[in-house]
Design a protein around this motif. Structure first.
Motif, PDB file in Angstrom:
ATOM      1  N   ARG A  26       0.735  -1.445   0.313  1.00 52.04           N
ATOM      2  CA  ARG A  26       0.171   0.104   0.358  1.00 52.04           C
ATOM      3  C   ARG A  26       1.267   1.402   0.019  1.00 52.04           C
ATOM      4  O   ARG A  26       0.494   2.352  -0.454  1.00 52.04           O
ATOM      5  N   ALA A  67       1.852   1.672  -3.078  1.00 50.50           N
ATOM      6  CA  ALA A  67       1.517   1.955  -4.509  1.00 50.50           C
ATOM      7  C   ALA A  67       1.096   3.392  -4.291  1.00 50.50           C
ATOM      8  O   ALA A  67       1.567   3.954  -4.919  1.00 50.50           O
ATOM      9  N   ASP A  68       1.295   4.676  -2.884  1.00 50.16           N
ATOM     10  CA  ASP A  68       1.114   5.527  -2.782  1.00 50.16           C
ATOM     11  C   ASP A  68       1.986   6.445  -3.400  1.00 50.16           C
ATOM     12  O   ASP A  68       2.173   7.185  -4.037  1.00 50.16           O
ATOM     13  N   MET A 109       0.389   4.820  -7.908  1.00 52.00           N
ATOM     14  CA  MET A 109      -0.699   3.617  -8.511  1.00 52.00           C
ATOM     15  C   MET A 109      -1.583   3.251  -7.381  1.00 52.00           C
ATOM     16  O   MET A 109      -1.479   3.103  -6.038  1.00 52.00           O
ATOM     17  N   SER A 110      -2.530   2.616  -8.215  1.00 53.55           N
ATOM     18  CA  SER A 110      -2.961   1.990  -7.003  1.00 53.55           C
ATOM     19  C   SER A 110      -2.750   0.493  -6.482  1.00 53.55           C
ATOM     20  O   SER A 110      -1.727  -0.075  -7.018  1.00 53.55           O
ATOM     21  N   LEU A 111      -3.840  -0.121  -5.957  1.00 60.58           N
ATOM     22  CA  LEU A 111      -3.064  -1.230  -5.177  1.00 60.58           C
ATOM     23  C   LEU A 111      -3.059  -2.284  -5.453  1.00 60.58           C
ATOM     24  O   LEU A 111      -2.428  -3.598  -5.731  1.00 60.58           O
ATOM     25  N   SER A 124      -2.543  -2.284  -9.069  1.00 65.14           N
ATOM     26  CA  SER A 124      -1.530  -2.137 -10.505  1.00 65.14           C
ATOM     27  C   SER A 124      -0.312  -2.821  -9.504  1.00 65.14           C
ATOM     28  O   SER A 124       0.109  -3.684 -10.315  1.00 65.14           O
TER      29      SER A 124
END
Length: 198
Positions: free
Chosen positions: A33, A36-37, A41-43, A45
């Protein structure tokens, strides 16, 4: 027309995000997570490339070793064994900004090796690769007849490897005490003790 994504490049970019987090916040802050931040990007992805956090960490650690190896392969070797040996050692040490960050990252991973079998395996493989490279260089010096008599190649390889590793740890832990010049001087003087006096 859909955008073509270089998946290998994207994986490397994700690993580089892991490195940035380690340098800024420490290894304990790394999570899928958090990465991703960092990547915006999304989790989902991130999980498309790495199904678990362990897989992400292992790839990130391997990429550090790969980058160092690539730089070593590109070094301007001269065929002069002592000179070329020093070039390799300088690349293993935190003498520049990039190698300093790599050393920080590698040491963070090394601390996790005692509790992660996958990271321990990479750490051991890299250790053995460095040891073998130093051993080959020392053996070439011995074959050239430029070292002191009755030198024990195995012992001296272990001693040099420990010296280099120790300098890496000390320079990252106490950077104000270990300048680039001091570290190079320590290694150079040690190598001098193995050479015949002309």
């Amino acid at each position: 027309m859909p955008k073509i994504v270089d998946h290998n490049k994207r994986k490397e970019q994700i690993a580089e995000a892991v490195w940035r987090i380690i340098v800024k916040e420490g290894l304990d802050s790394v999570s899928v997570r958090r990465v991703a931040d960092e990547m915006a990007m999304s989790l989902g992805s991130i999980r498309h490339y790495f199904v678990s956090q362990d897989e992400l960490l292992v790839f990130s650690m391997q990429l550090v070793s790969q980058r160092v190896n690539e730089r070593i392969q590109a070094l301007p070797f001269t065929g002069m064994v002592r000179h070329d040996m020093e070039l390799i050692i300088w690349e293993l040490m935190p003498l520049e900004e990039v190698s300093m960050q790599e050393a920080q990252i590698w040491l963070a991973f090394a601390g996790r090796a005692s509790v992660s079998e996958a990271i321990r395996a990479i750490s051991l493989s890299t250790y053995e690769e460095i040891y073998s490279g130093l051993r080959r260089s020392l053996e070439r010096l011995i074959q050239q007849g430029v070292t002191i008599a009755n030198i024990d190649a195995e012992f001296e390889t272990a001693r040099l490897h420990a010296l280099v590793d120790g300098l890496v740890v000390h320079s990252i832990t106490y950077p104000q005490r270990f300048s680039k010049e001091l570290m190079k001087s320590i290694v150079t003087r040690h190598l001098d003790t193995l050479m015949k006096i002309p």
